[in-house]
Write a protein that holds these residues in place. Structure first.
Motif, short mmCIF file in Angstrom:
data_model
loop_
_atom_site.label_atom_id
_atom_site.label_comp_id
_atom_site.label_asym_id
_atom_site.label_seq_id
_atom_site.Cartn_x
_atom_site.Cartn_y
_atom_site.Cartn_z
N GLU A 1 26.63 2.11 33.88
CA GLU A 1 25.45 1.17 34.31
C GLU A 1 25.82 -0.08 34.95
O GLU A 1 26.82 -0.66 34.72
N GLY A 2 25.10 -0.14 36.03
CA GLY A 2 25.09 -1.34 37.19
C GLY A 2 26.07 -0.94 38.27
O GLY A 2 25.87 -1.68 39.11
N SER B 1 22.49 0.61 38.94
CA SER B 1 22.08 2.09 38.32
C SER B 1 21.93 1.76 36.76
O SER B 1 22.54 1.12 36.12
N HIS B 2 21.15 2.73 36.19
CA HIS B 2 20.73 2.72 34.72
C HIS B 2 20.66 4.11 34.28
O HIS B 2 20.49 5.02 35.05
N ARG C 1 15.12 0.29 43.46
CA ARG C 1 16.45 0.17 43.44
C ARG C 1 17.16 1.24 44.37
O ARG C 1 18.15 1.36 44.34
N PRO D 1 25.74 4.19 29.64
CA PRO D 1 25.41 2.71 29.41
C PRO D 1 26.68 1.96 29.19
O PRO D 1 27.73 2.46 29.08
N ARG E 1 18.59 5.75 32.97
CA ARG E 1 17.28 6.39 33.20
C ARG E 1 17.50 7.22 34.61
O ARG E 1 16.60 8.10 34.87
N ASP E 2 18.49 6.77 35.25
CA ASP E 2 18.57 7.29 36.68
C ASP E 2 19.37 8.46 36.60
O ASP E 2 19.27 9.31 37.47
#
Lengths: 106, 113
Positions: A15-16, A77-78, A58, A106, A80-81
């Motif tokens: 994530e990120g 990025s997350h 994004r 995550p 849910r992507d």
């Protein structure tokens, strides 16, 4: 050789992270599409490009017509992507790449 | 207009039976595409229509497959004498020219047992 090639085929990110998915094609096109498909879900259009660059939230998509190459970038990025991202080119019909399976942890 | 709709969403059939799927595109779209997708693969082109004219048909499409778009609106895809290898997701998409965004239906998942 496929007319539309994507890389990588699979991608795992934290994530990120900043993510890039590439698409190369070998045919003349009128437009290029980036699509998103969630597991068991339908296909959603993210972008349609014929030149330059587009940004939506994004997501950023770029295309270089001379080099026959496009990239899809995801910033921050997350989870849910997480989905399959598909590149498709318009030649009268749509020709699809094999897709890139993205997992964001995550 | 709520987008491209496909019916049914799921179909289980015995080998050798005939099946028919329907696609209702976005009403003002004159192009309609049929694709097939198997697990882990990108969609494979089957055929497409401009209005009622079938412009191209993939070599993947054997003579057991036929598609129609009789009035240039909805389309049907029929598979005769189904085989287990026909099991896949069948996707429909529509757009109004080569250079506009394509919209996809949710697909019909066919399982041949």
């Amino acid at each position: 050789k496929n007319e539309v090639e994507q890389s990588p085929q699979n991608l795992t990110a934290q994530e990120g992270e900043f993510i890039t998915i590439n698409c190369s094609y070998s045919v003349g096109i009128s437009a290029l599409h980036w699509l998103q498909q969630h597991p068991g879900g339908g296909i959603v259009s993210l972008f349609m490009l014929s030149s330059g660059k587009k940004k939506h939230g994004r997501l950023i998509a770029t295309i270089n017509i001379q080099e026959k190459h496009s990239s899809l970038h995801i910033t921050a990025s997350h989870p849910r992507d997480s989905a399959v991202y598909i590149c498709a080119v318009s030649t009268g019909k749509l020709i699809f790449g094999q897709g890139t399976t993205l997992q964001v942890k995550p | 207009d709520t987008g491209v709709s496909q019916d049914p969403r799921h179909k289980i059939t015995k080998r050798g039976q005939n099946v028919t799927f329907r696609c209702d595109p976005i009403s003002e779209h004159n192009r309609l595409y049929w694709y097939r997708q198997t697990l882990g693969q990108g969609p494979e082109f089957l055929t497409y229509f401009q209005n009622e004219a079938q412009l191209e048909k993939s070599r993947l499409l054997s003579d057991r497959f036929s598609a129609e778009r009789p009035k240039g609106s909805f389309s049907t895809l029929e598979i005769q004498r189904t085989e287990q290898g026909d099991s896949a997701m069948y996707l429909c998409a529509s757009c109004d020219s080569m250079n506009t965004e394509a919209f996809f239906g949710q697909g019909t998942r066919l399982t041949v047992v």
